[in-house]
Design a protein around this motif. Structure first.
Motif, PDB file in Angstrom:
ATOM      1  N   VAL A  29      29.898 -45.681  -6.911  1.00  0.00           N
ATOM      2  CA  VAL A  29      30.077 -44.303  -7.364  1.00  0.00           C
ATOM      3  C   VAL A  29      29.440 -44.100  -8.732  1.00  0.00           C
ATOM      4  CG1 VAL A  29      32.215 -44.077  -6.035  1.00  0.00           C
ATOM      5  CG2 VAL A  29      32.335 -44.633  -8.464  1.00  0.00           C
ATOM      6  N   ASP A  30      29.225 -42.872  -9.105  1.00  0.00           N
ATOM      7  CA  ASP A  30      28.635 -42.542 -10.395  1.00  0.00           C
ATOM      8  C   ASP A  30      29.746 -42.439 -11.434  1.00  0.00           C
ATOM      9  OD1 ASP A  30      27.549 -41.126 -12.648  1.00  0.00           O
ATOM     10  OD2 ASP A  30      25.871 -40.517 -11.361  1.00  0.00           O
ATOM     11  N   ASP A  31      29.850 -43.462 -12.258  1.00  0.00           N
ATOM     12  CA  ASP A  31      30.911 -43.487 -13.265  1.00  0.00           C
ATOM     13  C   ASP A  31      30.766 -42.378 -14.297  1.00  0.00           C
ATOM     14  OD1 ASP A  31      32.457 -45.605 -12.229  1.00  0.00           O
ATOM     15  OD2 ASP A  31      31.117 -47.091 -13.124  1.00  0.00           O
ATOM     16  N   ASP A  32      29.543 -41.894 -14.529  1.00  0.00           N
ATOM     17  CA  ASP A  32      29.365 -40.774 -15.466  1.00  0.00           C
ATOM     18  C   ASP A  32      30.060 -39.513 -14.946  1.00  0.00           C
ATOM     19  OD1 ASP A  32      27.912 -42.259 -17.302  1.00  0.00           O
ATOM     20  OD2 ASP A  32      25.963 -41.628 -16.510  1.00  0.00           O
ATOM     21  N   ILE A  59      35.880 -36.696  -2.863  1.00  0.00           N
ATOM     22  CA  ILE A  59      35.761 -37.725  -1.822  1.00  0.00           C
ATOM     23  C   ILE A  59      34.338 -38.263  -1.897  1.00  0.00           C
ATOM     24  CG2 ILE A  59      35.806 -38.203   0.662  1.00  0.00           C
ATOM     25  CD1 ILE A  59      37.618 -35.654   0.931  1.00  0.00           C
ATOM     26  N   TRP A  60      34.190 -39.565  -2.115  1.00  0.00           N
ATOM     27  CA  TRP A  60      32.878 -40.204  -2.127  1.00  0.00           C
ATOM     28  C   TRP A  60      32.550 -40.597  -0.688  1.00  0.00           C
ATOM     29  CZ3 TRP A  60      30.379 -40.155  -6.712  1.00  0.00           C
ATOM     30  CH2 TRP A  60      31.150 -40.026  -7.883  1.00  0.00           C
ATOM     31  N   TRP A  61      31.401 -40.156  -0.168  1.00  0.00           N
ATOM     32  CA  TRP A  61      31.063 -40.408   1.238  1.00  0.00           C
ATOM     33  C   TRP A  61      29.631 -40.920   1.363  1.00  0.00           C
ATOM     34  CZ3 TRP A  61      34.188 -41.020   5.024  1.00  0.00           C
ATOM     35  CH2 TRP A  61      33.684 -41.120   6.309  1.00  0.00           C
ATOM     36  N   ARG A  62      29.448 -41.940   2.206  1.00  0.00           N
ATOM     37  CA  ARG A  62      28.132 -42.528   2.393  1.00  0.00           C
ATOM     38  C   ARG A  62      27.809 -42.658   3.877  1.00  0.00           C
ATOM     39  NH1 ARG A  62      32.054 -44.085  -0.532  1.00  0.00           N
ATOM     40  NH2 ARG A  62      31.735 -44.679  -2.663  1.00  0.00           N
ATOM     41  N   ASP A  63      26.537 -42.667   4.205  1.00  0.00           N
ATOM     42  CA  ASP A  63      26.109 -42.913   5.576  1.00  0.00           C
ATOM     43  C   ASP A  63      26.599 -44.296   5.993  1.00  0.00           C
ATOM     44  OD1 ASP A  63      24.732 -42.361   7.986  1.00  0.00           O
ATOM     45  OD2 ASP A  63      23.098 -43.663   7.329  1.00  0.00           O
ATOM     46  N   LEU A  90      31.307 -35.892  -2.258  1.00  0.00           N
ATOM     47  CA  LEU A  90      30.125 -36.362  -2.980  1.00  0.00           C
ATOM     48  C   LEU A  90      29.386 -37.356  -2.104  1.00  0.00           C
ATOM     49  CD1 LEU A  90      32.474 -35.749  -5.232  1.00  0.00           C
ATOM     50  CD2 LEU A  90      30.664 -36.539  -6.742  1.00  0.00           C
ATOM     51  N   THR A  91      28.087 -37.130  -1.939  1.00  0.00           N
ATOM     52  CA  THR A  91      27.260 -37.971  -1.089  1.00  0.00           C
ATOM     53  C   THR A  91      25.989 -38.376  -1.824  1.00  0.00           C
ATOM     54  OG1 THR A  91      26.180 -36.008  -0.153  1.00  0.00           O
ATOM     55  CG2 THR A  91      28.076 -36.916   1.058  1.00  0.00           C
ATOM     56  N   PRO A  92      25.442 -39.551  -1.487  1.00  0.00           N
ATOM     57  CA  PRO A  92      24.142 -39.894  -2.061  1.00  0.00           C
ATOM     58  C   PRO A  92      23.101 -38.845  -1.654  1.00  0.00           C
ATOM     59  CG  PRO A  92      25.159 -41.833  -1.093  1.00  0.00           C
ATOM     60  CD  PRO A  92      25.983 -40.640  -0.670  1.00  0.00           C
ATOM     61  N   LYS A  93      22.185 -38.545  -2.577  1.00  0.00           N
ATOM     62  CA  LYS A  93      21.151 -37.552  -2.314  1.00  0.00           C
ATOM     63  C   LYS A  93      20.200 -38.057  -1.230  1.00  0.00           C
ATOM     64  CE  LYS A  93      19.404 -35.474  -5.953  1.00  0.00           C
ATOM     65  NZ  LYS A  93      18.882 -35.263  -7.319  1.00  0.00           N
ATOM     66  N   PRO A  94      19.560 -37.136  -0.498  1.00  0.00           N
ATOM     67  CA  PRO A  94      18.592 -37.548   0.517  1.00  0.00           C
ATOM     68  C   PRO A  94      17.562 -38.516  -0.083  1.00  0.00           C
ATOM     69  CG  PRO A  94      18.985 -35.203   0.674  1.00  0.00           C
ATOM     70  CD  PRO A  94      19.696 -35.677  -0.573  1.00  0.00           C
ATOM     71  N   ARG A 124      21.664 -37.841 -10.842  1.00  0.00           N
ATOM     72  CA  ARG A 124      20.368 -38.256 -10.328  1.00  0.00           C
ATOM     73  C   ARG A 124      20.463 -38.731  -8.872  1.00  0.00           C
ATOM     74  NH1 ARG A 124      17.389 -43.452 -12.594  1.00  0.00           N
ATOM     75  NH2 ARG A 124      18.857 -44.308 -11.121  1.00  0.00           N
ATOM     76  N   ASP A 125      21.583 -39.341  -8.506  1.00  0.00           N
ATOM     77  CA  ASP A 125      21.709 -39.957  -7.193  1.00  0.00           C
ATOM     78  C   ASP A 125      22.745 -39.318  -6.269  1.00  0.00           C
ATOM     79  OD1 ASP A 125      19.757 -41.979  -7.670  1.00  0.00           O
ATOM     80  OD2 ASP A 125      21.222 -43.055  -8.890  1.00  0.00           O
ATOM     81  N   TRP A 126      23.529 -38.347  -6.763  1.00  0.00           N
ATOM     82  CA  TRP A 126      24.637 -37.805  -5.964  1.00  0.00           C
ATOM     83  C   TRP A 126      24.602 -36.285  -5.893  1.00  0.00           C
ATOM     84  CZ3 TRP A 126      28.264 -40.760  -3.381  1.00  0.00           C
ATOM     85  CH2 TRP A 126      28.226 -42.137  -3.646  1.00  0.00           C
ATOM     86  N   ASN A 127      24.925 -35.765  -4.710  1.00  0.00           N
ATOM     87  CA  ASN A 127      25.173 -34.346  -4.483  1.00  0.00           C
ATOM     88  C   ASN A 127      26.663 -34.155  -4.244  1.00  0.00           C
ATOM     89  OD1 ASN A 127      22.522 -33.412  -4.627  1.00  0.00           O
ATOM     90  ND2 ASN A 127      22.158 -33.683  -2.445  1.00  0.00           N
TER      91      ASN A 127
END
Length: 138
Positions: A29-32, A59-63, A90-94, A124-127
């Motif tokens: 996850v993005d700690d920032d 909610i942190w969600w990943r493929d 929250l999901t990683p960006k495409p 930078r990495d999460w939507n």
């Protein structure tokens, strides 16, 4: 980056004193983002085991995680919420590792009885995608 993240934390619609529950935390996850939410609210994030009413959810969600499990997680996270409580997935960006398919969040939200908004870029990495119960505002 901190200024952008702070502005994004405010877009989550959390406020000073808000208790925000975090689901599906992992070491990626993005700690920032987490820190900015805590700075904005003045409260530490609470985990999935917190059993009192909360003022918001992330909610942190990943493929690779099952879409049905996301729907179940949304339902579980919603049990202690008011209708207008901010719920975010929250999901990683495409293009990033773990980025889900374009309809994963919206399909899971519909299954859980919620609408999903257009994702916001929160780092930078999460939507982040806001969810609302059917019939509620945008």
């Amino acid at each position: 980056m901190a200024e952008t993240t702070t502005k994004r934390a405010e877009e989550f619609d959390f406020h000073p004193g808000s208790i925000v529950q975090e689901w599906m935390w992992d070491d990626d996850v993005d700690d920032d983002i987490r820190q900015q939410i805590e700075d904005l609210t003045g409260e530490e994030l609470v985990d999935e085991d917190y059993d009192a009413q909360v003022d918001g959810v992330i909610i942190w969600w990943r493929d690779g995680d099952e879409e049905d499990d996301l729907a179940d997680t949304i339902v579980d996270a919603s049990t202690s919420l008011e209708d207008d409580t901010p719920v975010w997935v929250l999901t990683p960006k495409p293009g990033r590792d773990g980025a889900p398919g374009p309809s994963t969040v919206s399909n899971a939200a519909k299954t859980a009885g919620m609408n999903s908004a257009v994702p916001l870029t929160v780092s930078r990495d999460w939507n982040a995608t806001r969810l609302r119960a059917f019939g509620k505002g945008r």
